[in-house]
Scaffold this motif. Structure first.
Motif, mmCIF file in Angstrom:
data_model
loop_
_atom_site.group_PDB
_atom_site.id
_atom_site.type_symbol
_atom_site.label_atom_id
_atom_site.label_comp_id
_atom_site.label_asym_id
_atom_site.label_seq_id
_atom_site.Cartn_x
_atom_site.Cartn_y
_atom_site.Cartn_z
ATOM 1 N N ARG A 102 -7.664 3.021 -3.868
ATOM 2 C CA ARG A 102 -8.444 2.322 -2.919
ATOM 3 C C ARG A 102 -9.398 3.207 -2.350
ATOM 4 N NH1 ARG A 102 -6.635 -2.274 -1.314
ATOM 5 N NH2 ARG A 102 -8.682 -2.496 -0.517
ATOM 6 N N ARG B 213 -10.764 2.744 1.039
ATOM 7 C CA ARG B 213 -10.140 3.136 2.193
ATOM 8 C C ARG B 213 -9.605 4.788 2.227
ATOM 9 N NH1 ARG B 213 -4.760 -0.564 1.443
ATOM 10 N NH2 ARG B 213 -4.116 0.803 3.405
ATOM 11 N N SER C 282 0.936 -1.161 0.123
ATOM 12 C CA SER C 282 0.060 0.042 -0.054
ATOM 13 C C SER C 282 0.957 1.252 0.049
ATOM 14 C CB SER C 282 -1.119 0.108 1.287
ATOM 15 O OG SER C 282 -1.645 -0.997 1.119
ATOM 16 N N TYR D 148 -3.466 4.196 -2.275
ATOM 17 C CA TYR D 148 -3.434 3.335 -3.403
ATOM 18 C C TYR D 148 -2.744 2.042 -3.107
ATOM 19 C CZ TYR D 148 -4.568 6.884 -6.934
ATOM 20 O OH TYR D 148 -5.232 7.881 -7.924
ATOM 21 N N THR D 149 -2.633 1.032 -3.843
ATOM 22 C CA THR D 149 -1.835 0.025 -3.828
ATOM 23 C C THR D 149 -1.087 -0.224 -5.201
ATOM 24 O OG1 THR D 149 -3.626 -1.309 -4.660
ATOM 25 C CG2 THR D 149 -3.349 -1.383 -2.253
#
Length: 233
Positions: free
Chosen positions: A192, A195, A87, A104-105
Motif C-alpha cells: 500500500r 499509506r 491490513s 501491506y494488505t
C-alpha cells in the motif's frame, strides 16, 4: 484487550474509507494516524502470540526468520460467497535488528457454503530471503511465489518441525485467542504505497523502508522492540 483492538481497527478502517480520493494535508495526517493504530495492533498481536505457551516453537523460528508479516485482524465473513482480508505490516531482519514496517494488505476470495464470520490474528514467518524478496514485488501470491506451511503448535511440536524444514513461509494464526489453522494458500499480499507515504511523510518503496533506512517513524519503536523480545534461541 480484544474489545480495544476491535474499536481501534474499526476506527482505522473507517478513516481509510473516508479518506479515499482526498489529497489534503489534513487527510494525510488522518491516514497516518489510522495506520499508527495498525502498527500498535501489530505489536499487540506479537505480544499475544509470544505470551502464549502454545507458540513457543514460533518464538524459536522467529529467531531464525528473515522477515515477518503481521496481520492483527484477518476478517472472514460470508454467506455462500466468502472473502477474507486485512491490513498488515512487513518487517525484515537486518544487521541492526528489525526494520521499520511497510504497510501491506492481504486478501483472498472463495465461493462455497460458508455461514458466519470470524476474525483471526495471523503471523507469517518468512524463513528465506526468497520469501522476503517475493513479497517485496508489487503483488505476491502465497503458495505460488513461495511455499507456505502451517507452523506447528502445541505440546510435542519438536517432532513435527521436520515437515516444515523446506517451507519458505510458516503460518501461525489465532481465532478468539485460540490456536487455529486457517487456509491462506492463494491469498494475495499487496503493498500500500499511498499509506506508507502518509505514515512516513514521503514516498518510499517497501524495499527502501526495510533495507535502506529511507524513512523512519518513532511510532514503530515498540513494535520492533516487541519482536526482538519475542525471539527465543
Amino acid at each position: 484487550m480484544h474489545t480495544r483492538r476491535s474499536l481501534l481497527l474499526t476506527a482505522a478502517a473507517g478513516s481509510s474509507i473516508a479518506l479515499l480520493g482526498l489529497a489534503t494535508p489534513n487527510a494525510t495526517a488522518l491516514a497516518a494516524t489510522s495506520d499508527q493504530g495498525l502498527v500498535d495492533e501489530a505489536r499487540i498481536t506479537v505480544q499475544d502470540f509470544t505470551g502464549d505457551t502454545q507458540f513457543t516453537d514460533m518464538r524459536r523460528k522467529l529467531a531464525r526468520a528473515k522477515g515477518v508479516f503481521i496481520v492483527p485482524q484477518l476478517l472472514k465473513a460470508s454467506f455462500i460467497i466468502g472473502g477474507e482480508g486485512g491490513s498488515g505490516v512487513l518487517l525484515a531482519k537486518t544487521q541492526t535488528g528489525w526494520s521499520e514496517p511497510a504497510i501491506y494488505t492481504m486478501g483472498a476470495g472463495s465461493i462455497g457454503l460458508q455461514i458466519g464470520g470470524e476474525a483471526s490474528e495471523v503471523m507469517l514467518l518468512l524463513m528465506s530471503d526468497k520469501a522476503v524478496e517475493a513479497i517485496l514485488r508489487n503483488e505476491f501470491k502465497l503458495g505460488a511465489d513461495a511455499s507456505v506451511a502451517a507452523g506447528p503448535v502445541g505440546a510435542g511440536i519438536e517432532a513435527a518441525t521436520t515437515t516444515n524444514l523446506g517451507a519458505d513461509i510458516l503460518s501461525y494464526s489465532k481465532v478468539k485467542g485460540l490456536a487455529a489453522g486457517i487456509s491462506i494458500e492463494g491469498a494475495v499480499i499487496s503493498a500500500r504505497h499511498s499509506r506508507n507515504a502518509a505514515y512516513y511523510g514521503k514516498q518510499a518503496h517497501p524495499r527502501a523502508i526495510l533495507y535502506e533506512n529511507a524513512v523512519s517513524n518513532r511510532g514503530t519503536l515498540e513494535l520492533r522492540q516487541a519482536l526482538a523480545a519475542a525471539e527465543m534461541p
